[in-house]
Design a protein around this motif. Structure first.
Motif, PDB file in Angstrom:
ATOM      1  N   VAL A  77       0.732  -1.111  -0.215  1.00  0.00           N
ATOM      2  CA  VAL A  77      -0.105   0.157  -0.165  1.00  0.00           C
ATOM      3  C   VAL A  77       0.966   1.221   0.200  1.00  0.00           C
ATOM      4  O   VAL A  77       1.694   1.469   0.884  1.00  0.00           O
TER       5      VAL A  77
ATOM      6  N   ILE B 228      -6.052  -0.146   7.721  1.00  0.00           N
ATOM      7  CA  ILE B 228      -5.651  -0.837   6.581  1.00  0.00           C
ATOM      8  C   ILE B 228      -5.861  -2.440   7.035  1.00  0.00           C
ATOM      9  O   ILE B 228      -6.642  -2.910   6.066  1.00  0.00           O
TER      10      ILE B 228
ATOM     11  N   THR C 136      -7.138  -7.059  -2.496  1.00  0.00           N
ATOM     12  CA  THR C 136      -6.858  -5.515  -3.099  1.00  0.00           C
ATOM     13  C   THR C 136      -8.195  -5.004  -3.514  1.00  0.00           C
ATOM     14  O   THR C 136      -8.352  -3.953  -3.570  1.00  0.00           O
TER      15      THR C 136
ATOM     16  N   LEU D 221      -9.486  -3.160  -0.587  1.00  0.00           N
ATOM     17  CA  LEU D 221      -8.528  -2.005  -0.155  1.00  0.00           C
ATOM     18  C   LEU D 221      -9.066  -0.673  -1.068  1.00  0.00           C
ATOM     19  O   LEU D 221      -9.042   0.261  -0.783  1.00  0.00           O
ATOM     20  N   ALA D 222      -9.231  -1.292  -2.530  1.00  0.00           N
ATOM     21  CA  ALA D 222      -9.723  -0.429  -3.365  1.00  0.00           C
ATOM     22  C   ALA D 222     -10.951   0.464  -2.929  1.00  0.00           C
ATOM     23  O   ALA D 222     -11.149   1.725  -3.074  1.00  0.00           O
TER      24      ALA D 222
ATOM     25  N   GLN E  52      -9.948   2.984  -0.183  1.00  0.00           N
ATOM     26  CA  GLN E  52      -8.911   3.895  -0.732  1.00  0.00           C
ATOM     27  C   GLN E  52      -9.160   5.316  -0.424  1.00  0.00           C
ATOM     28  O   GLN E  52      -8.489   5.902   0.362  1.00  0.00           O
ATOM     29  N   ASP E  53     -10.229   5.768  -0.782  1.00  0.00           N
ATOM     30  CA  ASP E  53     -10.495   7.435  -0.331  1.00  0.00           C
ATOM     31  C   ASP E  53     -10.736   7.593   1.095  1.00  0.00           C
ATOM     32  O   ASP E  53     -10.338   8.610   1.508  1.00  0.00           O
TER      33      ASP E  53
ATOM     34  N   GLU F 126      -2.219   6.186  -1.785  1.00  0.00           N
ATOM     35  CA  GLU F 126      -2.053   6.517  -3.023  1.00  0.00           C
ATOM     36  C   GLU F 126      -2.311   5.450  -4.189  1.00  0.00           C
ATOM     37  O   GLU F 126      -3.296   5.570  -4.904  1.00  0.00           O
ATOM     38  N   SER F 127      -2.057   4.430  -3.909  1.00  0.00           N
ATOM     39  CA  SER F 127      -2.274   3.349  -4.557  1.00  0.00           C
ATOM     40  C   SER F 127      -1.920   1.836  -3.973  1.00  0.00           C
ATOM     41  O   SER F 127      -1.121   1.795  -2.897  1.00  0.00           O
ATOM     42  N   VAL F 128      -2.411   0.950  -4.594  1.00  0.00           N
ATOM     43  CA  VAL F 128      -1.934  -0.699  -4.160  1.00  0.00           C
ATOM     44  C   VAL F 128      -1.181  -1.266  -5.387  1.00  0.00           C
ATOM     45  O   VAL F 128      -1.542  -1.341  -6.320  1.00  0.00           O
TER      46      VAL F 128
END
Lengths: 423, 423
Positions: free
Chosen positions: B270, B283, B324, B327-328, B331-332, B337-339
Motif C-alpha cells: 500500500v 488498512i 486488493t 482495499l480499493a 482507498q478514499d 495513493e495506490s496498491v
C-alpha cells in the motif's frame, strides 16, 4: 396445494446435463405450488462400478461394508441434484436415508423398512425447501448402521416416504412412458395403460414386468399410495396405479390389462418320487431351507412306473445351483431317482382384474398358443392372472400371439371384452 | 499391547492394489498385538473428481451439499479397506465421522472438531476388530448434518481420535519417508529428520512444508499426541514429532532442523499511506474484514515523500483478489495513493528449536543469501524461525544455499552446531 413425491432412477441422473434437466422439472413442480420430495438413485452405472471395485478387493465383501460402499452412490447424486435445484433459485436440501428417518431391520443388502420418521423432511418442506432423499438406503436404529433395501429399493423409499407424509401421489420417473400392455421391444403395437390396479400391477411385477418392483407395489397397496409411472424424458401423462374407480369413467374394466413375460426362471424336475404322503413336503422343505423361493409347481403321476411321481417347479435361475445342490444332498433320505434342470424356459402371464368375472380367458389363451404352434409345459392361475411356461425361444412369439388374440394391439383401440365359457 | 492410530492418505489407497497393500500392513500391526484404528482419506483423485462434477452443475454449490458430496469419497475408501482387511482374516469395521463420534461446529467446508465421543470405536476395538474411520468428516450434533474439516482434515481426524482414545502414537502414512531438512525435489541432499518438536513442526507447516497441516500439529501438541510421519511404501522408520526428550539421547539438539519454502504467497504494497497514528490499523481492519489472513508485515518511511509511508504485507496468493478489491473500496476513506500487487515472491524459512539459545543464526542466513547473490525483500523472525521473502525464481537457489551453509546436507552428517554473534 398438494404434496408430491417424485422418484428419479439412475438413467434420469446419469450425468451433469441429465441432473440439470431433472432439476428443472422439479423446480417447475415446486413453482406450480406443490410441496415436493424427491427420491433419487445413484447416477447411471455408479452402483455397478462400486460393486466392481469391491470385487477387485475380495470375492466375499462383508455385507455391512458393502452397504456403506453402495450408499456412496446416492450421496453423490442427491447432493448434486440439490445443488442443481438451488442453482435455479429454488431452495433444496438433501438428506441421507438416516436423516430422512428411514428405519430398517438389520438385514444388510436387503433390509426391510420398519418405520419412516420423516420429521426432518416435513421441517424442510415447511421451510419452503424441496427435500432430496437418497433412495435405496436406511439405517438400523439399534446400531446406527447403514443398510440398503436391495433391488428396486429406491422405488420403495419413494412409496414409503409418500405414505409417511400422506402425499397426494408418488411419481416414479423412468425411461419409458408408463406401464405397457406388453414389452414394446417384443410387441411393437403394445399400448400404454392409463390406469392399472395395485392387484394387476402386483401380478405384472411378479410375472417379470420390470417397470415396478413387487415390493414397492405391495407397500403402495397396503398404504393406499397412488403411483404415477411416467417418463422423465417427456411431459406425457403415464400410468396411474391405484385402487380407485374414478367417477365418470366407465365402470367396465377391460378384461385384460397386459401380457408379461419372464426369462429369468428355470425349471427343476424331481424324477421318480415315491408317491406317498409327505414326500412333496420333504422336497420343498429342502428347497426352502436353501433360501430359494419357488414359483410354479406341477405334480404328475410318472408315466413309466407305478408308485412313483414326478414333481416339477420353477425358481429364479440365479438360485438353480443352490436348489439342485440341496436336493442332491437329500436324495437318499427322500428316495427320488434324479433331478433334471432346465433353464431354457420362458414364462408368459396374462393379467387383468376383469378376468375375475369373465370365464373363458384360459381357454382363449391356450387356443391362441395352439394356433401359434407353441407348446405349454406348465400352467398356473390366480384370480387375475394366468401363467404358462413355454420354451424360451418361443416366448416372444407367444407374447405377440396372445397380445393380438386379446385385442390389446394399439391399432384395435381398447381391449375387447371377451366372453366365453370354461376358464 | 498398545493402541495405534494409523492414517493413510489418498495416494496410499489410490486403487484396489494399493488398498490391498495397505490392508496387509494394517493386518500385520493388528497381528503384532496392538489395537489398531485406521483413518483413511478418499481414493486418489476422487475428491477432485467430485469437485469437478459439482462445478459442472453450478458455479456456487451450497456448502452443506458440497460437504455431503465430498464425504462420499471416504465412504468408498473406508468400506473397501475394511473389506480388504476382512479378506486377510482380520475383523474390520468401517465408521463414518458421525458413527466415530467426531462432533464439529456447523461451519461447512472447514468445520472445527469440538468433541470426539469414540465409544463405538472403543467397542469395536474391545470386540477385537480393526476400526476404519472416514477422515476429513464429522457431524454437527445439533442438526445431524455432515461437515468436512477442510484441507488436511484427515490428519486432524487421526490426531483427534488418537487423543480421544489415548493412543500410544498417531502414525501418519504418506508418500515420503518423513519430514526432511528441506524439500528433496529442490535439495537432493536433504536429510530425513528422526525427530522434531511440535514447535518446529508448527513453524515448518506455517512456512510451507506440506507434510503435515498446521492445524493437525496444533491439535497434537495441545493433546500431547506423538505423531510418527512415515511412508506407506516402505518399512522405514520415519520422523517422530513430539515434545519428549528421550533418555539416553543427546540433550544437545541441532540448532537448525530444516529449511522450508513456500511459493503460494503474494505481496501487497500500500503506497503513500498518511503517516499518522491509526492508518495501519485501518488498512488491516479492511483486510481482516475481507476474511484474509496476512503473514508478514513491513512498514517503511516512503523514500520520495515526507509524511507518507509504504506498508507491505504478504498473504496467500489465492486471497489476493479479495484483499486488493477490499482495499480499493477503502482507498478514499483511508487516503493512500495506490496498491501494488506482486505474486512472484518466494518465502524461505529456517527453523530450529536450537536457535533460541544460539545467536547469529540470522546473520549467517543473510550472509549465505548474499554470497549466493540473492536479494532479501522482507524479513520476519520468531523464537525458533527466521523467514525471508525473495524473488520466486531465486527461491530454489536460496533454499540450496542455506541448506548447505547450515551444514544440513546429508553428506555432512548431523547438522553442525553454529555459534556466532548478533542474530
Amino acid at each position: 396445494m398438494g404434496l408430491i413425491v417424485q422418484k428419479y432412477g439412475g438413467s434420469s441422473v446419469a450425468d451433469a446435463a441429465s441432473i440439470k434437466r431433472v432439476a428443472k422439472r422439479i423446480a417447475e413442480a415446486k413453482r406450480a405450488g406443490d410441496d415436493v420430495v424427491v427420491v433419487v438413485s445413484a447416477m447411471g452405472d455408479t452402483t455397478d462400478e462400486l460393486i466392481e471395485l469391491a470385487n477387485q478387493i475380495t470375492p466375499l465383501p462383508p455385507s455391512r461394508e458393502m452397504d456403506i460402499l453402495l450408499t456412496a452412490g446416492e450421496r453423490i447424486s442427491m447432493s448434486l441434484l440439490a445443488m442443481a435445484i438451488a442453482n435455479l433459485g429454488v431452495e433444496a436440501q438433501s438428506f441421507t436415508g438416516q436423516q430422512a428417518g428411514v428405519l430398517t431391520d438389520d438385514v444388510h443388502g436387503r433390509a426391510r423398512i420398519i418405520d419412516v420418521r420423516a420429521s426432518r423432511i416435513r421441517q424442510a418442506l415447511d421451510g419452503g425447501a424441496v427435500a432430496i432423499v437418497a433412495g435405496f438406503q436406511g439405517v438400523n436404529e439399534q446400531t446406527n448402521d447403514v443398510t440398503t433395501l436391495g433391488r428396486g429399493g429406491s422405488d420403495t423409499t419413494a412409496v414409503a416416504l409418500a405414505a409417511a407424509l400422506r402425499a397426494d401421489v408418488c411419481e416414479i420417473y423412468t425411461d419409458v412412458d408408463g406401464v405397457f400392455s406388453a414389452d414394446p421391444r417384443i410387441v411393437p403395437s403394445a399400448r400404454k395403460l392409463d390406469r392399472i390396479t395395485y392387484e394387476e400391477m402386483l401380478d405384472m411385477a411378479a410375472s417379470g414386468a420390470k417397470v415396478l418392483m413387487l415390493r414397492c407395489v405391495e407397500y403402495a397397496r397396503r398404504n393406499q399410495v397412488p403411483i404415477h409411472v411416467r417418463s422423465s424424458f417427456s411431459g406425457h401423462v403415464g400410468t396411474l396405479v391405484t385402487d380407485e374407480v374414478v367417477e365418470g369413467e366407465s365402470m367396465e374394466q377391460p378384461i385384460i390389462s397386459g401380457v408379461a413375460h419372464d426369462r429369468s426362471e428355470a425349471k427343476v424336475t424331481v424324477v421318480g418320487v415315491p408317491d406317498v404322503p409327505g414326500t412333496a413336503a420333504q422336497i420343498f422343505e429342502v428347497v426352502a431351507a436353501a433360501d430359494v423361493n419357488i414359483d410354479m409347481i406341477v405334480q404328475n403321476v410318472s408315466a413309466a412306473k407305478t408308485g412313483l411321481t414326478d414333481i416339477s417347479f420353477t425358481l429364479p435361475a440365479a438360485d438353480g445351483q443352490k436348489a439342485t445342490a440341496a436336493l442332491a444332498v437329500a436324495q437318499d433320505r427322500i428316495g427320488f431317482e434324479s433331478v433334471q434342470y432346465d433353464d431354457t424356459i420362458g414364462k408368459l402371464s396374462l393379467i387383468g382384474a376383469g378376468m375375475k368375472s369373465h370365464p373363458g380367458v384360459s381357454a382363449k389363451l391356450f387356443g391362441a398358443l395352439r394356433d401359434a404352434g407353441i407348446n405349454i409345459e406348465m400352467i398356473s392361475t390366480s384370480e387375475i392372472r394366468v401363467s404358462v411356461i413355454t420354451r424360451s425361444d418361443q416366448l416372444d412369439d407367444a407374447v405377440r400371439a396372445v397380445h393380438t388374440a386379446f385385442g390389446l394391439d394399439s391399432s384395435e383401440g381398447e381391449a375387447v371384452v371377451y366372453g366365453g365359457t370354461g376358464r
